[in-house]
Design an enzyme around this catalytic site. Structure first.
Site, PDB file in Angstrom:
ATOM      1  N   ASP A 135      10.207 -27.965 -17.001  1.00  0.00           N
ATOM      2  CA  ASP A 135      10.900 -27.088 -16.055  1.00  0.00           C
ATOM      3  C   ASP A 135      12.356 -27.458 -15.828  1.00  0.00           C
ATOM      4  O   ASP A 135      13.154 -26.617 -15.460  1.00  0.00           O
ATOM      5  CB  ASP A 135      10.177 -27.087 -14.718  1.00  0.00           C
ATOM      6  CG  ASP A 135      10.456 -28.357 -13.940  1.00  0.00           C
ATOM      7  OD1 ASP A 135      10.408 -29.424 -14.574  1.00  0.00           O
ATOM      8  OD2 ASP A 135      10.739 -28.282 -12.746  1.00  0.00           O
ATOM      9  N   ASP A 166      14.982 -30.367 -19.772  1.00  0.00           N
ATOM     10  CA  ASP A 166      13.921 -30.039 -20.714  1.00  0.00           C
ATOM     11  C   ASP A 166      14.301 -28.896 -21.640  1.00  0.00           C
ATOM     12  O   ASP A 166      13.629 -28.666 -22.645  1.00  0.00           O
ATOM     13  CB  ASP A 166      12.646 -29.637 -19.963  1.00  0.00           C
ATOM     14  CG  ASP A 166      12.075 -30.787 -19.183  1.00  0.00           C
ATOM     15  OD1 ASP A 166      12.056 -31.896 -19.739  1.00  0.00           O
ATOM     16  OD2 ASP A 166      11.666 -30.576 -18.028  1.00  0.00           O
ATOM     17  N   ASP A 223       6.434 -32.372 -19.284  1.00  0.00           N
ATOM     18  CA  ASP A 223       7.449 -33.030 -18.486  1.00  0.00           C
ATOM     19  C   ASP A 223       6.713 -33.448 -17.210  1.00  0.00           C
ATOM     20  O   ASP A 223       5.666 -32.900 -16.891  1.00  0.00           O
ATOM     21  CB  ASP A 223       8.568 -32.028 -18.200  1.00  0.00           C
ATOM     22  CG  ASP A 223       9.484 -32.507 -17.108  1.00  0.00           C
ATOM     23  OD1 ASP A 223       9.932 -33.646 -17.199  1.00  0.00           O
ATOM     24  OD2 ASP A 223       9.741 -31.733 -16.178  1.00  0.00           O
ATOM     25  N   CYS A 282       3.515   1.991   2.707  1.00  0.00           N
ATOM     26  CA  CYS A 282       4.804   1.292   2.679  1.00  0.00           C
ATOM     27  C   CYS A 282       5.901   2.191   2.126  1.00  0.00           C
ATOM     28  O   CYS A 282       7.061   2.087   2.529  1.00  0.00           O
ATOM     29  CB  CYS A 282       4.715   0.051   1.797  1.00  0.00           C
ATOM     30  SG  CYS A 282       3.528  -1.145   2.366  1.00  0.00           S
ATOM     31  N   CYS A 312       0.840  -1.190   0.000  1.00  0.00           N
ATOM     32  CA  CYS A 312       0.000   0.000   0.000  1.00  0.00           C
ATOM     33  C   CYS A 312       0.874   1.238   0.000  1.00  0.00           C
ATOM     34  O   CYS A 312       2.089   1.152   0.124  1.00  0.00           O
ATOM     35  CB  CYS A 312      -0.895   0.005   1.224  1.00  0.00           C
ATOM     36  SG  CYS A 312       0.057   0.128   2.741  1.00  0.00           S
TER      37      CYS A 312
END
Lengths: 49, 743
Positions: free
Chosen positions: B618, B622, B438, B34, B31
């Site tokens: 990931d 891969d 994967d 901060c 907000c």
């Protein structure tokens, strides 16, 4: 129609002022945090108590 | 760990005058308050000259006098007020994009200014032409327009001219060629006409065209920059650090500061920060991030470990080897090069349209000129009419048709928690017809979880999970993720190698091995699962820990099948680990124990069958497969190399973004095509008018703005409505930086 000879340059001059104003604001980073600026205006920590 | 110094001086950059400055990504800015809180805390540090929070991209910039305090004190100060931060160096790509965005905005401002002022004079001329304007006044207005339009177009048109010139030189006709030609011809003809005291000039058309197109480009760029900034923060906030031996002392440093030859300590439950050779210590490592294999590998002195693997049970001392010498990474990089070279370059819709459009329009203009000459018109009139054809068919609508949709669709994708890496990913996603997943870390969650949570009494599970919070053992960490209250018990004592015991009320709870918990007859263990035991007040439980499917994996795979996708699973893991996953998902086409090269071969086979493969993966293993697939996605937890290959990255624990990506992209592609057709219809009406020589600048301006508005409004539909019905509240919650700490 002689009035146009100086009215048109004046209009252009004003427009250019606006353009350079915008370019200056852009360069000085005033558009780098638009969300923050909207919130900063609400904080009053700059007011001396 | 708090006693250990954290050295982040690597990130402090000298800023002149004995000042250092640093850029930090900050987590938890929620907000406006901060901003003041953080800046205030920074300014209370001695020697800080500047502290500025950028709320838009959640970053903090601090400058301070060198030598007054250690950079890590900034982090301590941030933590003191409840924020976590991590320093980072903005990626090169991000800086380049920022520069490009500024340039586009400047061009946009100039084009906007010029278009408005020229239009002011054009309207005067138009209304004067039907009343009583004197030729002198008209000439004055036209010359004034030229004075504004020529320099403005020369400046604001550069992005298009440069790209068009590159296109011509490489004999690769793109959309910018007809745009540039239209602008230059319109301006050139206007100057000639002005010199001849003619009634009509087209300065306004040329500038309006530039202005509209620049609007599209600037928005497109901003959107990409916004997502790039979020991705940069997420990467920084992962805060990957290593424990380095400086002499005998242990110092925590960012992974980026680790150099070959450094000695590192890797504790149990931590990720190996860098490739290296084990000098001392015994442990088991989980290399699922790298190979997809979930079975652990035993390592002792002399063994090689790879960055990203999880150290499971004992501490290791590591000698860092130079990056790239590791055989596995080497092999993957070779495969990557090969895959990138073999990648068929998908031609973008816009370029395909340009290739058809440009010759047709230019031919039409030439024929118009010839036709009028044959019909007996003067050379001047024939050329003017031909140029009017070029202006009216100005590719405004056509050139906006696709970028406008692109902007709106990437906004929709961002809401669905996808960050685009490449510009044409949307088009390629829409064309995919086969999905290859994967397993480890993609279909399953990247971190192990309790798989039998439903079989255990909830109160007992909660107690056990809270006890587990006091342990660093990987199995305990997995169990602790089930705790709804993340509050450890005070009196917990960890007995290394055995487990955790603690006093709850008056009775002792124990978490660890079966014997440690006093369980004489533990239930039968299933293969592929790891067990951790818990006993408290005479009750006991065995928790089975394993990789768990993402919560919505089954739904997503079913929905994809319903959309007509062919689903494959290609995993590096063992057969008996992949089979149950494939069965649970109802996928029949699956392969296990595949090397990175095997994955590529299988994807190439699919491609040879004419399939367009979307690869979702990931692991480091891969990465080559992602590069060779038609289009690719990876979760945000993926290995860095892999993420760099993916066309888009998705956030969060769910698999749903994969489905959303396809649905949104397909809708976007449909809208792109619709827009192209709208542009074609517009041209079909406008061109005959232009050929007949009836186009005045007024008509040109109206037609152009009208068509641009139409395609832009149509593009906005890409954002409308929900993606899939049962999406729940997924769309109400925005991407927050808090997610980083959860994932």
């Amino acid at each position: 129609m002689n009035v146009l000879v100086y009215m048109v340059p004046i209009a252009l001059g004003l427009g250019l002022t606006g353009l350079f104003g915008f370019l200056w604001a852009l360069r000085s980073g005033q558009y780098s945090d638009v969300d923050g600026a909207a919130l900063r205006v609400l904080s009053d920590d700059d007011i001396e108590k | 760990m708090t006693a250990e110094a954290f050295d982040i001086s690597l990130y402090a950059k000298p800023a002149g005058d004995g000042l250092l400055d640093m850029e930090l990504a900050v987590d938890g800015i929620a907000c406006g308050a901060c901003i003041g809180k953080i800046e205030g805390a920074m300014k209370r540090l001695p020697g800080v000259t500047e502290a500025r929070v950028n709320y838009t991209n959640r970053r903090l910039h601090v400058a301070w006098s060198e030598g007054v305090f250690k950079p890590s004190q900034i982090l301590t100060a941030l933590e003191g007020i409840g924020y976590s931060g991590h320093p980072f160096v903005p990626l090169r790509a991000e800086q380049e994009e920022a520069a490009e965005a500024r340039r586009l905005t400047r061009c946009l401002a100039v084009a906007g200014f010029a278009a408005m002022n020229v239009m002011l004079m054009s309207v005067s001329v138009w209304s004067g032409n039907v009343t009583d304007i004197t030729p002198e006044t008209r000439d004055f207005f036209h010359w004034a327009s030229a004075l504004i339009a020529l320099p403005a177009a020369a400046y604001a048109g550069r992005p298009f001219f440069e790209s068009a010139w590159r296109g011509i030189r490489t004999r690769n006709l793109n959309m910018n060629v007809p745009i540039s030609l239209g602008v230059i011809l319109a301006l050139g003809m206007s100057v000639v006409e002005t010199a001849n005291h003619a009634e009509h000039a087209y300065y306004d058309s040329a500038l309006m065209l530039l202005f509209f197109l620049l609007c599209g480009r600037t928005l497109d760029h901003e959107m990409r920059r916004k997502t790039r900034a979020v991705a940069g923060n997420i990467a920084a906030l992962k805060g990957e650090t290593a424990h380095r031996f400086d002499g005998d002392e242990l110092v925590r440093v960012p992974v980026a500061a680790v150099r070959a030859g450094d000695r590192l300590l890797v504790k149990a439950g931590e990720r190996v920060p860098s490739d290296g050779m084990v000098q001392s210590g015994n442990s088991e490592v989980d290399e699922s991030v790298i190979t997809g294999e979930t079975a652990r590998r035993k390592v002792t002195a002399g063994a090689t470990v790879y960055a990203g693997s999880m150290n499971m049970i004992g501490s290791l001392t590591l000698l860092v080897t130079a990056g790239g010498t590791a055989t596995l990474v080497d092999e993957i990089e070779k495969l990557l090069e090969k895959a990138a070279g073999a990648k068929s370059q998908a031609m973008r819709l816009a370029d395909r349209a340009a290739r058809v459009y440009a010759p047709v329009v230019h031919l039409t203009a030439a024929l118009t000129c010839a036709g009028w000459l044959i019909a007996g018109a003067s050379v001047h009139d024939a050329i003017v009419t031909a140029i009017a054809v070029l202006i009216i068919t100005c590719p405004c609508a056509l050139a906006l048709a696709i970028p406008a949709v692109q902007v709106v669709a990437s906004g929709a994708l961002f809401r669905a928690r996808l960050i685009l890496n490449s510009g044409d990913a949307i088009e390629r996603l829409a064309e995919a017809d086969t999905v290859v997943f994967d397993k480890t870390g993609t279909l399953t969650l990247p971190e192990p979880r309790v798989v039998n949570a439903a079989e255990v009494e909830p109160a007992l599970l909660e107690t056990a999970a809270r006890v587990a919070l006091s342990s660093h053992h990987p199995l305990a960490v997995a169990l602790s993720r089930e705790a709804s209250q993340r509050r450890p018990f005070d009196a917990a004592i960890e007995e290394p190698g055995a487990g955790v015991r603690c006093l709850i009320g008056t009775s002792e709870a124990r978490l660890g091995g079966a014997t440690f918990c006093g369980i004489v007859d533990p239930p039968k263990q299933e293969p592929g699962l790891s067990y951790i035991y818990f006993s408290h007040e005479g009750r006991s439980a065995a928790f089975a820990i394993s990789q768990r499917l993402r919560s919505d994996a089954v739904d997503v795979v079913q929905s994809l099948k319903a959309l007509g996708f062919d689903i494959h699973i290609l995993s590096g893991d063992r057969n008996d680990a992949v089979a149950p996953v494939a069965r649970a998902l109802g996928v029949t086409a699956w392969g296990a124990e595949l090397k990175p090269a095997d994955k590529i071969t299988l994807i190439e086979d699919l491609k040879a069958q004419g399939r367009r493969v979307l690869m979702v993966g990931d692991g480091l293993n891969d990465a080559p497969a992602l590069a060779s697939a038609y289009v690719s996605l990876s979760p945000i937890d993926a290995a860095d190399v892999t993420q760099a290959q993916a066309d888009a990255v998705f956030l969060g624990e769910k698999l749903a973004p994969v489905l959303d990506a396809i649905v949104i992209s397909r809708r976007a592609r449909r809208l792109m095509k619709e827009n192209l057709w709208l542009a074609v219809i517009y041209n079909a009406i406008a061109v005959p008018v232009a050929i007949a020589g009836l186009v005045t600048p007024l008509i040109a301006a109206l037609a152009m703005s009208g068509s641009s508005l139409l395609v832009t409004l149509n593009a906005l539909r890409a954002y409308r409505g929900r993606v899939i019905p049962k999406s729940g509240n997924r769309f109400s919650d925005k991407i927050t930086r808090n997610e980083v700490s959860q994932s």
